[in-house]
Design a protein around this motif. Sequence first.
Motif, PDB file in Angstrom:
ATOM      1  N   GLY A 246      39.925  27.935  29.485  1.00 11.73           N
ATOM      2  CA  GLY A 246      38.754  28.601  28.918  1.00 11.73           C
ATOM      3  C   GLY A 246      39.183  29.844  28.176  1.00 11.73           C
ATOM      4  N   ALA A 247      38.299  30.338  27.312  1.00 10.79           N
ATOM      5  CA  ALA A 247      38.595  31.561  26.587  1.00 10.79           C
ATOM      6  C   ALA A 247      38.515  32.730  27.566  1.00 10.79           C
ATOM      7  N   SER A 248      38.975  33.901  27.139  1.00 10.25           N
ATOM      8  CA  SER A 248      38.885  35.031  28.058  1.00 10.25           C
ATOM      9  C   SER A 248      37.410  35.374  28.252  1.00 10.25           C
ATOM     10  N   GLY A 249      37.057  35.705  29.487  1.00 11.93           N
ATOM     11  CA  GLY A 249      35.659  36.002  29.790  1.00 11.93           C
ATOM     12  C   GLY A 249      34.848  34.774  30.142  1.00 11.93           C
ATOM     13  N   SER A 250      35.509  33.609  30.271  1.00 12.64           N
ATOM     14  CA  SER A 250      34.739  32.408  30.585  1.00 12.64           C
ATOM     15  C   SER A 250      34.529  32.256  32.083  1.00 12.64           C
ATOM     16  N   GLY A 251      35.170  33.117  32.873  1.00 13.42           N
ATOM     17  CA  GLY A 251      34.947  33.078  34.318  1.00 13.42           C
ATOM     18  C   GLY A 251      36.037  32.342  35.076  1.00 13.42           C
ATOM     19  N   LYS A 252      37.051  31.841  34.363  1.00 15.08           N
ATOM     20  CA  LYS A 252      38.063  31.018  35.031  1.00 15.08           C
ATOM     21  C   LYS A 252      38.897  31.807  36.028  1.00 15.08           C
ATOM     22  N   SER A 253      39.282  33.033  35.646  1.00 16.78           N
ATOM     23  CA  SER A 253      40.082  33.840  36.572  1.00 16.78           C
ATOM     24  C   SER A 253      39.257  34.278  37.776  1.00 16.78           C
ATOM     25  N   THR A 254      37.996  34.599  37.536  1.00 23.53           N
ATOM     26  CA  THR A 254      37.117  34.997  38.639  1.00 23.53           C
ATOM     27  C   THR A 254      37.008  33.861  39.647  1.00 23.53           C
ATOM     28  N   LEU A 255      36.882  32.653  39.133  1.00 30.33           N
ATOM     29  CA  LEU A 255      36.784  31.483  40.015  1.00 30.33           C
ATOM     30  C   LEU A 255      38.063  31.337  40.841  1.00 30.33           C
ATOM     31  N   LEU A 256      39.201  31.509  40.187  1.00 34.39           N
ATOM     32  CA  LEU A 256      40.486  31.373  40.872  1.00 34.39           C
ATOM     33  C   LEU A 256      40.623  32.436  41.965  1.00 34.39           C
ATOM     34  N   ARG A 257      40.226  33.664  41.611  1.00 24.91           N
ATOM     35  CA  ARG A 257      40.300  34.748  42.593  1.00 24.91           C
ATOM     36  C   ARG A 257      39.324  34.496  43.745  1.00 24.91           C
ATOM     37  N   GLY A 258      38.238  33.818  43.427  1.00 27.72           N
ATOM     38  CA  GLY A 258      37.274  33.452  44.462  1.00 27.72           C
ATOM     39  C   GLY A 258      37.892  32.491  45.487  1.00 27.72           C
ATOM     40  N   ILE A 259      38.723  31.570  45.017  1.00 32.56           N
ATOM     41  CA  ILE A 259      39.370  30.623  45.929  1.00 32.56           C
ATOM     42  C   ILE A 259      40.307  31.376  46.864  1.00 32.56           C
ATOM     43  N   ALA A 260      41.041  32.330  46.297  1.00 30.78           N
ATOM     44  CA  ALA A 260      42.001  33.079  47.111  1.00 30.78           C
ATOM     45  C   ALA A 260      41.315  34.113  47.984  1.00 30.78           C
ATOM     46  N   GLY A 261      40.028  34.391  47.698  1.00 33.84           N
ATOM     47  CA  GLY A 261      39.313  35.390  48.475  1.00 33.84           C
ATOM     48  C   GLY A 261      39.521  36.791  47.944  1.00 33.84           C
ATOM     49  N   LEU A 262      40.174  36.930  46.798  1.00 32.29           N
ATOM     50  CA  LEU A 262      40.394  38.268  46.233  1.00 32.29           C
ATOM     51  C   LEU A 262      39.113  38.798  45.608  1.00 32.29           C
ATOM     52  N   THR A 263      38.193  37.901  45.290  1.00 29.57           N
ATOM     53  CA  THR A 263      36.871  38.285  44.804  1.00 29.57           C
ATOM     54  C   THR A 263      35.847  37.576  45.680  1.00 29.57           C
ATOM     55  N   ASP A 264      34.832  38.291  46.110  1.00 29.24           N
ATOM     56  CA  ASP A 264      33.781  37.663  46.903  1.00 29.24           C
ATOM     57  C   ASP A 264      32.899  36.833  45.994  1.00 29.24           C
ATOM     58  N   ILE A 265      32.382  35.736  46.500  1.00 25.24           N
ATOM     59  CA  ILE A 265      31.429  34.974  45.696  1.00 25.24           C
ATOM     60  C   ILE A 265      30.025  35.229  46.233  1.00 25.24           C
TER      61      ILE A 265
END
Lengths: 286, 604
Positions: free
Chosen positions: B35-54
């Motif tokens: 995805g382009a930057s800002g598409s949410g892909k990194s946030t989703l990945l960090r969500g899997i690792a628990g580095l970002t709360d969902i």
Amino acid sequence: MATPAAWLEERGHASRWRSRMVRGLLIGIAALFLGVILLLPLVTVFVEAFDRGIGFYREALVDPDALAAMRLTLLVTALVVPLNTLFGIAAAYAIARFSFRGKSVLTTLIDLPFAVSPVISGLAYVLVFGASGWFGPWLEERDIEVIFALPGIVLVTLFVTFPYVARELLPLMQMLGTDEEEAAISLGAGGWTTFFKVTLPKIQWGVIYGVILCNARAMGEFGAVAVVSGHIRGLTTTMPLHVEILYNEFNQVAAFAVASVLSLLALVTLAIKTAIEWRTGHRGGH
Amino acid sequence: MSIRFEQVTKRYRGVPVVNDVTLEVAKGEFFVLLGASGSGKSTLLRGIAGLTDIDHGRIALHGRDVTFVNPRDRGVGFVFQHYALFRNMSIADNIEFALRIRGVPAARRRERRRELLRLVALEGMDERLPSQLSGGQQQRVAVARALAHEPGVLLLDEPFGALDAKIRTELRRTVREVQRRLGTTTILVTHDQEEAFSLADRIGVMHMGRLLETGQPQQLYRQPATRFVATFLGAANLLLGEVATPYRVRVGQAMINHASQARPDAVSSTEVVTVVRPEDIELARHRQVLANPCLGEGQVLETSFGGGVGRLLVQVGAGANLRAAARVDAQVHPGLAPGACLLEVTRTAAEAMAMPLAAGDSIALGVRRLHVLPTPVSSFLFRAPTREAVLELRQSPLVAQLVQSTRANLSETIVAEEQPGTATLRSAGLVVVDNTGRTPAEIASLVAHGARRLLCVPRGAALPRRVIIHCPDDAPQGEAMGLVASLVRHINAEATFVSVMRRDAVAAERTRVLRRLLDTRAEVRASHGLDLRTELLEGAVSEQLLALASGPDPALLVMGIDGDRAEIEAALVRDLGWLFDADARWPLLLSYSGPRPAALAAVL
């Protein structure tokens, strides 16, 4: 008639010569300025201190009041620097790592001691803890002395030197980011392990640098301490205050002798700081 | 299943940056989130690792729900774009970090470290500091470190983003090989489609927080389902076509067979969006020598050399009746004639050698292969009494966002009096009208005259953050869902499918409504790849919908309808009467799935 090339070359010579002139002139001005404004007074301190020979100098330093002042200064510094190191790391960590309501207010508050004149901060403490201050009667009932005693001096010194560690760490922590901490956590590290194994080593030079600055200021603080100390000789005079008292008593040599010790401490601090800067510079650190 | 998310949503200041993502990644699979930057892909990945709360949804790793599990206990390996090695520790200490925390004895740690360093081809580097290694080497160490504790899942966040092209390919190969050898389930995030193609077993494309499509690289490239994926994965010419028979479309002058069946709802002469890849266009000096159906004739506008392939821009004049499905910025191509259609063509070096072309040359274009997109929004038709009104309509935040994001073709009809203008309404993708001061009868009339997809936007409508979908019990939902799936991807909004049942409903009725709700969700997911929220309300339809729509975030209402003009009007008055109040600010999207005018329906 000069060819264009020759003309350019001549021009090049002229401009190079001029730039060398400008450089020399600027360096000269800076050196002269530093000499007159900074170096000369410092040298004067030592010259005046040894004006009447080493004997007088020694005597001035072993005077009980002078020794008491030195002890007090070292005690205050020993209390203030560790406390402010802890507060500073905690504040910088909180601001750099978390987002919370009032974060910008906290950031501004950290700078407050820089903005407020030390004398005023001293007065503020007198108004809060003094005999006729807010907590004055309450403290008096319990026989707790704050103003004109050690706690008051420690408090104002804490206030005045609060920003040094935090200010040093904040930009550093913001620049270094949180990737390493996140990596540690994803590898299974807990909060304390992450802090001691990853965060602290990462910012250690910043901490040391902040501690040195904090230390220098804690030893040398005059204005705020002058207000809350009450100038009780041998009890509540720190070194800067003691120097002033001696000077006002026209005891020039003794005043400069104590001042020279203070200056020496400052110079040592400066030397350590430079050594660290040199070291971090070569390590490619911050 | 090794990794599974269910309707994962993350919001920043109320705006969903990850929006209802549902995905399953199989054990041992290499999945690439593109995805382009800002598409949410990194946030989703960090969500899997628990580095970002969902904020919503569930995440399961190896069948264990980890949604609320501390990141340190999730057992994942994470690799960051900027390596994130511990700068004060040696390479050996970096790699052994996870093992030391787990109390693994020194001898075993050393053994594992050696093994990992061999795996990433960095043997003997143990005692160096990270700063003594190159970027590529540091990232190898980071991969080794992330694998030390034998995590079941490896997550890589743009791991090659900070490296030069050559090292990037090299490291890519290493990562792929290590992954194959260890069989670790892996998700890699990237914005580089070449990287995605070369690494992935399966690719998922993200856009505006939504997972648009997932599939094998080949399949996504050849048969994309959305405009965005068609243009994001490689270059694509989007052309408007017209359905001739279920397996044939007319594009320009060509009648072309295509493998994928056209949109299920498409009858003869329905407008569709077709994808023609630049390498699927054949060029010849004359149309007679073309081996494939001829699109039309045009001029070469620009040529550029790209190593193995040559790239050309060709314009086909207005006379050929070829229409682009995407707008082209005329300023970027000053040589473009008005009304002409711009096409991108690539040729192999051998083809270019056989027929050298320069700007200005006349050329005939043939189509080897094309793909029909299932989207019903082929173009926008603005219908308003004056030009100013059309402009005003286009400036409404919702419309502006849709137009900008879809880049679909725009046309406008200026109708002085309320004349239906049937022909234009019927062929349009999406008809847009101003809804200020209109009555349900007027809207019903527009639908009955052929506006099957109608967006009614009142003046002052805000950009919706929620989409509320309502289909009256008896109306078929297929088309409405297709339309929602197509549009919702272009706005940052959460979509909820609502069923309302009577308060006094009997048990059998309740079961039926609930089942319909779940069936619809499953169906939308299966056929349109969109995950919807569902909500079951009790009470009067009109009241409940109004209560829902009146929430703090602006909402767009979607209603599926059928029947004749009178029935449409009745349905609007009954369920959404409040939407026609003078001060109502809700946009309304209508999807009509009733019978087509007889003449047009004859072919299918």
